[in-house]
Design an enzyme around this catalytic site. Structure first.
Site, mmCIF file in Angstrom:
data_model
loop_
_atom_site.group_PDB
_atom_site.id
_atom_site.type_symbol
_atom_site.label_atom_id
_atom_site.label_comp_id
_atom_site.label_asym_id
_atom_site.label_seq_id
_atom_site.Cartn_x
_atom_site.Cartn_y
_atom_site.Cartn_z
ATOM 1 N N SER A 1 0.836 -1.213 0.000
ATOM 2 C CA SER A 1 0.000 0.000 0.000
ATOM 3 C C SER A 1 0.861 1.249 0.000
ATOM 4 C CB SER A 1 -0.873 0.074 1.245
ATOM 5 O OG SER A 1 -1.245 -1.148 1.733
ATOM 6 N N HIS B 1 -2.006 -3.266 -6.578
ATOM 7 C CA HIS B 1 -2.616 -2.864 -5.309
ATOM 8 C C HIS B 1 -4.106 -3.187 -5.358
ATOM 9 C CE1 HIS B 1 -3.435 0.597 -2.249
ATOM 10 N NE2 HIS B 1 -3.330 -0.572 -1.655
ATOM 11 N N GLU C 1 -5.076 -0.997 -8.481
ATOM 12 C CA GLU C 1 -4.195 0.123 -8.820
ATOM 13 C C GLU C 1 -2.881 -0.521 -9.280
ATOM 14 O OE1 GLU C 1 -3.361 2.582 -5.360
ATOM 15 O OE2 GLU C 1 -3.538 4.409 -6.525
ATOM 16 N N ASN D 1 -4.088 6.202 -1.648
ATOM 17 C CA ASN D 1 -3.809 6.715 -0.304
ATOM 18 C C ASN D 1 -3.337 8.168 -0.309
ATOM 19 O OD1 ASN D 1 -4.618 4.476 1.189
ATOM 20 N ND2 ASN D 1 -2.744 3.400 0.659
HETATM 21 P P1 NAD Z 1 -1.801 -10.012 6.837
HETATM 22 O O1 NAD Z 1 -0.981 -9.767 8.045
HETATM 23 O O2 NAD Z 1 -3.265 -10.277 6.975
HETATM 24 O O3 NAD Z 1 -1.173 -11.241 6.000
HETATM 25 C C1 NAD Z 1 0.204 -11.388 5.736
HETATM 26 C C2 NAD Z 1 0.539 -12.868 5.675
HETATM 27 O O4 NAD Z 1 1.888 -13.005 5.238
HETATM 28 C C3 NAD Z 1 0.441 -13.593 7.019
HETATM 29 O O5 NAD Z 1 -0.423 -14.693 6.902
HETATM 30 C C4 NAD Z 1 1.881 -14.034 7.313
HETATM 31 O O6 NAD Z 1 1.953 -15.302 7.966
HETATM 32 C C5 NAD Z 1 2.472 -14.119 5.917
HETATM 33 N N1 NAD Z 1 3.924 -13.995 5.864
HETATM 34 C C6 NAD Z 1 4.748 -13.247 6.641
HETATM 35 N N2 NAD Z 1 6.021 -13.392 6.247
HETATM 36 C C7 NAD Z 1 6.015 -14.250 5.185
HETATM 37 C C8 NAD Z 1 7.023 -14.787 4.342
HETATM 38 N N3 NAD Z 1 8.306 -14.455 4.505
HETATM 39 N N4 NAD Z 1 6.665 -15.656 3.380
HETATM 40 C C9 NAD Z 1 5.370 -16.011 3.212
HETATM 41 N N5 NAD Z 1 4.363 -15.516 3.988
HETATM 42 C C10 NAD Z 1 4.672 -14.658 4.946
HETATM 43 O O7 NAD Z 1 -1.551 -8.728 5.893
HETATM 44 P P2 NAD Z 1 -2.533 -8.103 4.778
HETATM 45 O O8 NAD Z 1 -3.486 -7.165 5.437
HETATM 46 O O9 NAD Z 1 -3.046 -9.212 3.912
HETATM 47 O O10 NAD Z 1 -1.512 -7.185 3.967
HETATM 48 C C11 NAD Z 1 -0.623 -7.734 3.014
HETATM 49 C C12 NAD Z 1 -0.143 -6.621 2.102
HETATM 50 O O11 NAD Z 1 -1.267 -6.039 1.433
HETATM 51 C C13 NAD Z 1 0.561 -5.461 2.810
HETATM 52 O O12 NAD Z 1 1.593 -4.998 1.995
HETATM 53 C C14 NAD Z 1 -0.539 -4.411 2.930
HETATM 54 O O13 NAD Z 1 -0.038 -3.092 3.010
HETATM 55 C C15 NAD Z 1 -1.274 -4.635 1.637
HETATM 56 N N6 NAD Z 1 -2.676 -4.172 1.631
HETATM 57 C C16 NAD Z 1 -3.498 -4.419 2.691
HETATM 58 C C17 NAD Z 1 -4.823 -3.985 2.651
HETATM 59 C C18 NAD Z 1 -5.759 -4.282 3.798
HETATM 60 O O14 NAD Z 1 -6.845 -3.667 3.846
HETATM 61 N N7 NAD Z 1 -5.436 -5.200 4.684
HETATM 62 C C19 NAD Z 1 -5.315 -3.329 1.517
HETATM 63 C C20 NAD Z 1 -4.462 -3.118 0.419
HETATM 64 C C21 NAD Z 1 -3.135 -3.548 0.487
#
Ligand code: NAD
Length: 286
Positions: free
Chosen positions: A119, A140, A152, A190
């Site tokens: 993000s 994104h 995005e 954002n």
């Molecule tokens: P999350 O914490 O729900 O999930 C992340 C997952 O990655 C976890 O299950 C974790 O176990 C796993 N993980 C950690 N290290 C790892 C590795 N080395 N190899 C494999 N898996 C690994 O996070 P999220 O909310 O899904 O966010 C993920 C990405 O998406 C971030 O970059 C975030 O900024 C982006 N994002 C999030 C949202 C949102 O609303 N949550 C929206 C848009 C973008």
């Protein structure tokens, strides 16, 4: 361009949603998470969300079963190596993303595209960790992925035209609307959203109006489906603060200065819906 096999790295909130939409579009998906419990939860979430789509009549039972069958869970990153496109969705920690991309660069075929769902972290900086910066790009997706239409597509400074084209085409094949943007802090989503939320918090702090009133003005007056403070509560106030810190730090402009009241709420642990309280109170049912 279509990809026969896609790997999604990270099976959390975003990763399982990305795997879900790919599998439903007929693509074989390797879903990788280093934490076996998180991987199980991710697959269970896909299963539950497919059931929900079935119960609403949006997909057939055959489609649900086929989609689930296309998802191969894995705990080792090397199993992402056979995919033509890898979408990374690990937590928003730059050092972690850099490490994953360095490994993926070694594991993936030379012509594979490596995408990040970040993000706020610079795609150009992530790409520089690899030997293929032309094939690194941002995808994104929005939360919840199966519902939200936008992708995005972030073009890093060194991203090739062919990579952008392939990812735009692929996103459209998933039933999404891709929009190309350039790699600047906060991208478009954002960059525009966070200052609006911040301004709403300043209005609250300065006593211009109560939280409910600020949200009502923006809903009824500007036709926003949610008020900015309710939306901040949904996103998480800690996440909102992080995004503002990135914009403020990287653009160096005080117009992105996080509101002191936002900092105070985060310090108090009033992080929004997930904490039961943010600018609105979710525990007393208000
Ligand atoms: P999350 O914490 O729900 O999930 C992340 C997952 O990655 C976890 O299950 C974790 O176990 C796993 N993980 C950690 N290290 C790892 C590795 N080395 N190899 C494999 N898996 C690994 O996070 P999220 O909310 O899904 O966010 C993920 C990405 O998406 C971030 O970059 C975030 O900024 C982006 N994002 C999030 C949202 C949102 O609303 N949550 C929206 C848009 C973008």
């Amino acid at each position: 361009m279509n990809f026969e096999r896609v790997a999604v790295v990270g099976a959390g909130t975003m990763g399982n949603g990305i795997a879900h939409v790919c599998a439903l579009a007929g693509i074989e998906v390797t879903l990788v998470d280093s934490d076996p419990a998180a991987l199980d939860r991710g697959v269970a979430t896909v299963d539950r969300n497919l059931q929900r789509q079935l119960s609403k009549g949006r997909i057939s039972d055959a489609e649900r079963i086929r989609a689930l069958d296309r998802i191969v869970p894995a705990t080792e990153l090397r199993l992402a190596g056979g995919a033509g496109l890898v979408v990374e969705a690990v937590p928003e920690v730059a050092a972690l993303k850099f490490d994953v991309f360095e490994q993926l660069d070694r594991l993936a075929p030379g012509d594979a595209i490596l995408a990040s769902n970040t993000s706020s972290i610079s795609i150009t900086a992530i790409a520089a960790r690899t030997s293929r910066p032309g094939q690194v790009i941002g995808m994104h997706f929005m939360n919840p992925v199966p519902v939200m239409k936008l992708v995005e597509v972030i073009r890093g400074l060194r991203t090739d035209d062919a990579t952008v084209e392939a990812v735009m085409e692929f996103s459209a094949a998933l039933g999404k609307t891709p929009v190309e943007v350039r790699d600047f802090p906060g991208f478009v989503s954002n960059r525009v959203l966070a200052p609006m939320i911040n301004e709403a918090v300043f209005a609250l702090m300065e006593g211009v109006a109560e939280a409910e009133a600020i949200d009502t003005v923006m809903k009824l007056g500007m036709n926003h489906p949610m008020g900015p403070l309710a939306l901040a509560d949904l996103i998480g106030l800690d996440t909102c603060l992080n995004i503002l810190e990135v914009l403020h730090g990287e653009l160096g402009d005080d117009r992105y200065r996080p509101c002191p009241l936002l900092r105070q709420y985060v310090a108090a642990g009033w992080l929004g819906r997930k904490a039961g309280r943010g600018f609105h109170d979710y525990e007393s049912g208000r």
